[in-house]
Every structure is written in structure tokens, then in C-alpha cells.
Design an enzyme around this catalytic site. Structure first.
Site, PDB file in Angstrom:
ATOM      1  N   GLY A 252       0.635  -0.941   0.110  1.00 47.48           N
ATOM      2  CA  GLY A 252      -0.435  -0.386   0.012  1.00 47.48           C
ATOM      3  C   GLY A 252       0.395   1.229  -0.059  1.00 47.48           C
ATOM      4  N   CYS A 358      26.546  -1.158  20.522  1.00 51.17           N
ATOM      5  CA  CYS A 358      27.955  -1.778  20.319  1.00 51.17           C
ATOM      6  C   CYS A 358      28.080  -1.272  18.285  1.00 51.17           C
ATOM      7  CB  CYS A 358      29.542  -2.432  20.955  1.00 51.17           C
ATOM      8  SG  CYS A 358      28.482  -2.362  22.877  1.00 51.17           S
TER       9      CYS A 358
HETATM   10  N1  LLP Z   1       2.947  -7.577  -0.584  1.00 43.73           N
HETATM   11  C1  LLP Z   1       4.788  -7.406  -0.355  1.00 43.73           C
HETATM   12  C2  LLP Z   1       4.568  -8.067  -1.683  1.00 43.73           C
HETATM   13  C3  LLP Z   1       5.950  -7.513  -0.269  1.00 43.73           C
HETATM   14  O1  LLP Z   1       6.768  -7.395   0.013  1.00 43.73           O
HETATM   15  C4  LLP Z   1       5.332  -6.219   0.785  1.00 43.73           C
HETATM   16  C5  LLP Z   1       6.741  -4.948   1.833  1.00 43.73           C
HETATM   17  C6  LLP Z   1       4.179  -5.875   1.212  1.00 43.73           C
HETATM   18  C7  LLP Z   1       2.978  -5.996   0.278  1.00 43.73           C
HETATM   19  C8  LLP Z   1       3.633  -4.687   2.166  1.00 43.73           C
HETATM   20  O2  LLP Z   1       4.131  -3.003   1.978  1.00 43.73           O
HETATM   21  P1  LLP Z   1       3.809  -1.937   2.254  1.00 43.73           P
HETATM   22  O3  LLP Z   1       2.175  -1.704   2.106  1.00 43.73           O
HETATM   23  O4  LLP Z   1       4.494  -2.257   4.048  1.00 43.73           O
HETATM   24  O5  LLP Z   1       4.620  -0.858   1.600  1.00 43.73           O
HETATM   25  N2  LLP Z   1      11.790  -3.117   6.116  1.00 43.73           N
HETATM   26  C9  LLP Z   1      11.364  -1.854   5.094  1.00 43.73           C
HETATM   27  C10 LLP Z   1      10.014  -2.567   4.330  1.00 43.73           C
HETATM   28  C11 LLP Z   1      10.347  -4.128   3.503  1.00 43.73           C
HETATM   29  C12 LLP Z   1       8.706  -3.796   2.692  1.00 43.73           C
HETATM   30  C13 LLP Z   1       8.358  -5.467   2.046  1.00 43.73           C
HETATM   31  N3  LLP Z   1       7.811  -5.513   1.360  1.00 43.73           N
HETATM   32  C14 LLP Z   1      11.071  -0.629   6.154  1.00 43.73           C
HETATM   33  O6  LLP Z   1      11.642  -0.556   7.429  1.00 43.73           O
HETATM   34  O7  LLP Z   1      10.542  -0.085   5.774  1.00 43.73           O
END
Ligand code: LLP
Length: 438
Positions: A252, A358
Site C-alpha cells: 500500500g 556497540c
Molecule cells: N506485498 C509484498 C509482496 C511485499 O513485499 C510487501 C513489503 C508488502 C506487500 C507490504 O508493503 P507496504 O504496504 O508495507 O509498503 N522493512 C522495510 C519495508 C519492507 C517492505 C517489504 N515488502 C521498512 O522498514 O521500511
């Protein structure tokens, strides 16, 4: 950049985070009360904010209903999942572990989409046995393996193929996923061939196309480019005799981490989905993660020390990169509020806000303008409900921190603080190092 002293309701749509009587509250609960009971660091989530985020999607898509499959990876706490399930969410999962969580929280597999670039044989089997709604396949070898698994189980796997539209999502490089050099999806040029192969395999029923171009998108134009390409592909595939009935449009919207961030809103996004894909008579699935949960959570922490260096002033917290890794990993901004409301007219001082781990990378903010803060004060790292607790580790043997869910004036610990005994109990001595072993 100047630190705001009051969270803006434009940033937190439910108004769940407010100073009342000089103290920061989550809904009707003072954060200091939670800290006194469960200690810090701790994640705190607001039900009202989860609801506001859910309704922003539901309202924007009210005219042309879609399936909203919450991407569990953003926050897979069972209570958070169940709260969203109560609003009507399905789930987007990327491991059999996440599928188990979805089911444990009350979302049946028949309402789950299984995404991800590297599913194992046993994960595929688990999902098929559970009756998964759809598996999003990302490579030719995955098509072959999934067909074999399905045949062994005597079932047919309903699949979408995730294609890589080669669109730049204009986000941080580590979370852009739809460029041709990224590991995700089947190359655009191979898309039709992949569907033809899927159709020829006995264990597969190709019913949909999927894309996900990246996370924390701040405007709609990359979505629009990707969805236009996808619409063209659906028409081609139908000409090829493949009856595409489902479109999965991926994750999203981004969220405003900084008080002055201006992002595309849900209505603009819904308009893009309608304009680009509405004519295809397909069932649309959304997979939002961040935009449902990010603003609903904060990481509550205590100031261990204010360290006056020769060159910088450091605010040393009891929270660290192992609890919230986003600033270290993506140079992400999280607004940091003092739990005690700053006095009117209190000045701002520049601080580096750091944790005890650290590594110099254990830094939440550099040269941040903050009101005066003293050792023992509580601070809240805002907009930490997504990709916060789920990305935590026990680095430096720092146990996982608790999670608390607030609803009105009620609050409840929804994950306890891990004890050192629990951590140590996972490990064992080999017999040659254990004098008590026979
Ligand atoms: N669908 C798929 C196939 C995905 O790989 C992801 C996120 C989503 C949905 C959900 O996306 P969103 O709505 O959250 O943008 N750890 C990173 C974000 C990694 C997102 C990985 N995939 C951060 O903290 O910014």
C-alpha cells in the site's frame, strides 16, 4: 529540522496520540503508566489508530470493493492481526510461519495470499493443505516445484504470477522491488511464457497477475505506471486463452514519518486503481502493511544518560537498533517526542539520539532538535508500528521487548518481555563441553 512538540492529527489520523495534562497519552492511557508497569523499552499500539488506518482504505474503495489482505510482515503480533481481522482484513503472508500466525489470529487460509520469492517445498505443502486462497509465484522453477507439490497432495494450486514491471518506485533502494535488476517477480519479457507454462502444468490453476513495486511510496505515479502495464498484460493473456480473473496490486501507500511530509492519499490511490484496472472486470486484492500499522505504534524508551561530548550532545536511550532497526538500515526518520510535554517556551537543543549497542550505526537520529531532556525521562519514537517489533533481534543479548495494545482506557500486554532465561534456554552445550554429560 525542528522537532514538533505536538503530534499533528494529520500525521496520526485518529488523534490517538495527544498531550493531556502535560503528559503524552495513547488514547486515554498515559504512557508513563505503561512504562511504570512493563518497563522500557516497549512497543505501544493504538486500536483507534489501527481503525482509522483501516477505514481510510475501506472508505476509499467503498464504491468498488476490494480484498484487503494485510501484509503481516509489517507487524505480526497476534492481537494486531486479530484487531485488523475484526475490521475485515485477509492476510498477505510470506512464510508458513506467517500463515500460522494469520490462522492463529483468526484469518482462515482461504483469506490469505502467499507471496515471496523463495518458498520451500514444505511451506508450499503447508499452505496447500491449509486451503490457501492464492499463491503468488515469482519464478519458473517455483512454478515447476509448486505443481509437483500440488500433484503429490492431489490438489490444484490457485496461483497468480508476480511480474516485474520494471518501474522505479522512487523509494529507498533497499525497499524498491519492481526494477528489472531486483530479485522479485518474473521478468516482464517472460510474463506470457510463464503463464503458458503454468497453464500446461497439471498442478496449477493460473487465475491472477500480481505486482509489488516497493514500499514507502510517496506518490501515485509509480503505481499508475505499473498498473497500466499490468492492464495491457491482462488483455494479452486473455488473448492467449488464459482467463485472468484476479489482480493483486501489492503493498500500500507510504506514511508521513516527518511532520511536514505530504503523501498521496487513499482516495487518489483508489482512483488510480480504478482508472487503470477497473475496466478489466477482475477481483482486486490490496496488500497494505505499513499504512495500516505504522502510525498506530510507538517505541517507548527511557533516557539512560545525556552525554555531553566535545563535539556532540548524545541522548543515550535504553532502546537500540536491535529493537528498531529502521534508522540504521534505511536512514529512516522517526519523530521523537518527550513523554512529558515540553514547557511552553522551552528552547530546542541539538542532540544525537543513540542506543547502547556497540556500533556507531546504533543511532536513531543525528543532530535532532529536541526540547531539554534529562536522564530518566521517557521518550517516544513515533510511527514505529510497522517494521519495528517484527525486525527486532536479540543482538548484544538484549531480549525482545514487550508489546502493549491500547483501546480507550484499557491496555494489555500482548507480548511479554523476553527473559534472559528464555534466551539461554534455546542453547545447549555439546557433550564434549558439558562435564555433566555421561
Ligand atoms: N506485498 C509484498 C509482496 C511485499 O513485499 C510487501 C513489503 C508488502 C506487500 C507490504 O508493503 P507496504 O504496504 O508495507 O509498503 N522493512 C522495510 C519495508 C519492507 C517492505 C517489504 N515488502 C521498512 O522498514 O521500511
Amino acid at each position: 529540522m525542528t522537532q514538533p512538540t505536538l503530534p499533528k492529527t494529520a500525521t496520526f489520523p485518529s488523534g490517538a496520540f495527544q498531550y493531556r495534562g502535560g503528559a503524552l497519552h495513547v488514547e486515554d492511557v498515559p504512557l508513563a503508566r505503561i512504562a511504570a508497569s512493563v518497563g522500557t523499552p516497549a512497543y505501544v499500539y493504538s486500536t483507534a489508530e489501527l481503525a482509522a488506518n483501516w477505514h481510510a482504505y475501506a472508505d476509499a474503495f467503498a464504491d468498488a470493493p476490494v480484498d484487503i489482505c494485510y501484509a503481516l510482515k509489517a507487524n505480526s503480533n497476534l492481537a494486531v492481526i486479530r484487531t485488523l481481522a475484526g475490521f475485515g482484513a485477509g492476510a498477505d503472508v510470506v512464510s508458513s510461519g506467517e500463515l500460522e500466525r494469520a490462522m492463529a489470529a483468526g484469518i482462515p487460509a482461504s483469506r490469505c495470499v502467499f507471496s515471496g520469492v523463495g518458498k520451500s517445498w514444505s511451506e508450499m505443502a503447508f499452505a496447500l493443505k491449509a486451503g490457501i486462497h492464492q499463491i503468488n509465484v515469482e519464478s519458473f522453477p517455483e512454478l515447476e516445484m509448486l505443481s509437483a507439490v500440488a500433484q503429490e497432495l492431489g490438489v490444484t494450486a490457485p496461483i497468480a504470477i508476480r511480474v516485474n514491471p520494471d518501474v522505479d518506485a522512487e523509494t529507498h533502494g533497499k525497499i524498491a522491488t519492481g526494477r528489472k535488476e531486483d530479485k522479485f517477480g518474473i521478468d516482464w519479457a517472460h510474463a506470457r511464457e510463464a503463464f503458458a507454462r503454468a497453464k500446461s502444468l497439471p498442478g496449477l490453476n493460473p487465475v491472477g497477475v500480481a505486482v509489488h513495486i516497493g514500499s514507502q511510496l510517496i506518490k501515485t505515479s509509480p503505481f499508475e505506471s505499473a498498473y497500466r502495464k499490468l492492464a495491457g498484460l491482462v488483455v494479452q493473456l486473455r488473448e492467449d486463452g488464459i482467463d485472468i480473473r484476479r489482480i493483486d496490486v501489492g503493498g500500500g501507500l507510504g506514511v508521513p514519518y516527518r511532520p511536514n511530509d505530504h503523501l498521496a492519499d487513499h482516495k487518489a490511490y483508489a482512483a488510480v486503481v480504478r482508472q487503470t484496472l477497473g475496466h478489466l472486470d477482475c477481483h482486486i486484492t490490496l496488500e497494505p502493511g505499513r499504512s495500516l500499522v505504522a502510525t498506530a505504534g510507538l517505541l517507548l524508551s527511557t533516557v539512560n544518560f545525556v552525554k555531553e561530548g566535545l563535539h556532540r550532545r548524545f541522548l543515550v536511550l535504553d532502546a537500540a537498533m536491535n529493537d528498531l532497526i529502521r534508522p540504521s538500515l534505511y536512514e529512516a526518520w522517526h519523530t521523537i517526542l518527550t513523554v512529558k510535554e515540553p514547557d511552553a517556551g522551552a528552547g530546542q537543543v541539538s542532540m544525537d539520539v543513540v542506543g547502547p549497542v556497540c556500533e556507531s550505526g546504533d543511532t536513531f537520529a543525528k543532530e535532532r532538535q529536541m526540547p531539554p531532556v534529562a536522564a530518566g525521562d521517557l521518550v517516544a519514537l513515533m510511527t514505529a508500528g510497522a517494521y519495528g517489533a517484527v525486525m527486532a533481534s536479540t543482538y548484544n543479548s538484549r531480549p525482545l521487548v514487550p508489546e502493549v495494545l491500547v483501546q480507550g482506557s484499557d491496555w494489555s500486554v500482548v507480548r511479554h518481555r523476553q527473559g534472559m532465561a528464555e534466551l539461554l534456554a534455546m542453547e545447549a552445550m555439546p557433550p564434549w563441553l558439558d562435564p555433566s554429560a555421561g
